[in-house]
Motif scaffolding. Structure first.
Motif, short mmCIF file in Angstrom:
data_model
loop_
_atom_site.label_atom_id
_atom_site.label_comp_id
_atom_site.label_asym_id
_atom_site.label_seq_id
_atom_site.Cartn_x
_atom_site.Cartn_y
_atom_site.Cartn_z
N ALA A 92 86.11 57.93 38.70
CA ALA A 92 85.62 59.28 38.39
C ALA A 92 84.75 59.86 39.51
CB ALA A 92 84.82 59.24 37.10
N GLN A 93 84.31 59.02 40.44
CA GLN A 93 83.45 59.51 41.52
C GLN A 93 84.27 60.39 42.45
OE1 GLN A 93 81.22 56.43 43.54
NE2 GLN A 93 80.76 57.77 45.26
N LYS A 94 83.83 61.62 42.65
CA LYS A 94 84.59 62.59 43.44
C LYS A 94 83.96 62.95 44.77
CE LYS A 94 88.00 62.98 40.67
NZ LYS A 94 89.23 62.35 41.06
N ALA A 95 82.87 62.25 45.13
CA ALA A 95 82.22 62.53 46.42
C ALA A 95 81.61 61.24 46.96
CB ALA A 95 81.15 63.59 46.25
N ASP A 135 85.40 66.24 46.62
CA ASP A 135 86.72 66.40 46.02
C ASP A 135 87.68 65.35 46.59
OD1 ASP A 135 88.73 67.36 44.37
OD2 ASP A 135 89.28 68.99 45.74
N LEU A 136 87.25 64.09 46.46
CA LEU A 136 88.07 62.98 46.97
C LEU A 136 89.44 62.98 46.32
CD1 LEU A 136 85.38 60.15 46.97
CD2 LEU A 136 86.26 61.42 48.94
N LYS A 137 90.45 62.70 47.11
CA LYS A 137 91.81 62.71 46.61
C LYS A 137 92.15 61.45 45.83
CE LYS A 137 92.97 66.21 49.63
NZ LYS A 137 93.65 66.73 50.72
N GLN A 138 91.42 60.36 46.10
CA GLN A 138 91.57 59.11 45.37
C GLN A 138 90.33 58.27 45.64
OE1 GLN A 138 95.23 57.89 47.26
NE2 GLN A 138 94.19 56.42 48.53
N THR A 185 83.59 54.13 46.87
CA THR A 185 83.31 54.69 45.54
C THR A 185 83.15 53.55 44.54
OG1 THR A 185 85.68 55.00 45.16
CG2 THR A 185 84.45 56.90 45.98
N ALA A 190 89.55 63.97 51.60
CA ALA A 190 88.73 64.86 50.77
C ALA A 190 89.20 66.31 50.88
CB ALA A 190 87.27 64.76 51.21
#
Length: 151
Positions: free
Chosen positions: A37-40, A108-111, A33, A63
């Motif tokens: 803020a990147q979630k995918a 929906d990445l956890k981190q 990432t 994820a």
């Protein structure tokens, strides 16, 4: 009786190993990432099924949701869509999952995923006979422009 039991056990182990080795995954990697803020992100890998089948599912503890996707040019616009029926793996033919084409989306990445981290991913392949096998991957994270490292 003991030698026969040992021989049967050995034969069962060999059979189980051959069932598990129908599909191979080579050179898996995940795109690191670029911001918190990147979630995918995407997982890329080459898959090959000896007998043929379908990649039917993927999961990762990194994820909340993992989907099999394709990107394709439609009416001059590049579109990405999930493949709810999975991805065909023709017998003996490599299928390349790569940026801009077929890939696995980790949503929906956890981190954030940092360059060099190993991301665990489980792929489920269903053979033509209906049997399922799982592939446990440890995909290194790298930047999109980073060269692949040979193993």
């Amino acid at each position: 009786m003991k030698p026969l039991r040992c021989a049967l056990r050995f034969a069962f182990v060999l059979l189980a190993a051959s069932v598990q080795a129908q599909t191979t995954a080579t050179e898996p990697w995940v795109r690191a990432t670029v911001s918190p803020a990147q979630k995918a992100t995407g997982l890329f890998v080459q898959l090959q099924s000896a007998q043929g089948g379908r990649l039917v599912a993927a999961a990762s503890p990194a994820a909340g949701l993992v989907e099999i996707h394709e990107m394709k040019l439609v009416d001059g616009v590049m579109r990405m869509r999930a493949l709810p029926d999975g991805l065909a793996l023709p017998a003996g033919e490599p299928v390349q999952l790569k940026p801009g084409g077929l890939h696995i989306m980790l949503i929906d990445l956890k981190q954030p995923i940092k360059e060099g981290e190993a991301v665990p991913v489980t792929l489920t392949v269903e053979g033509k006979d209906g049997r399922r096998e799982t592939l446990q991957l440890s995909a290194p994270a790298r930047l999109m422009a980073a060269p692949m490292k040979s193993h």
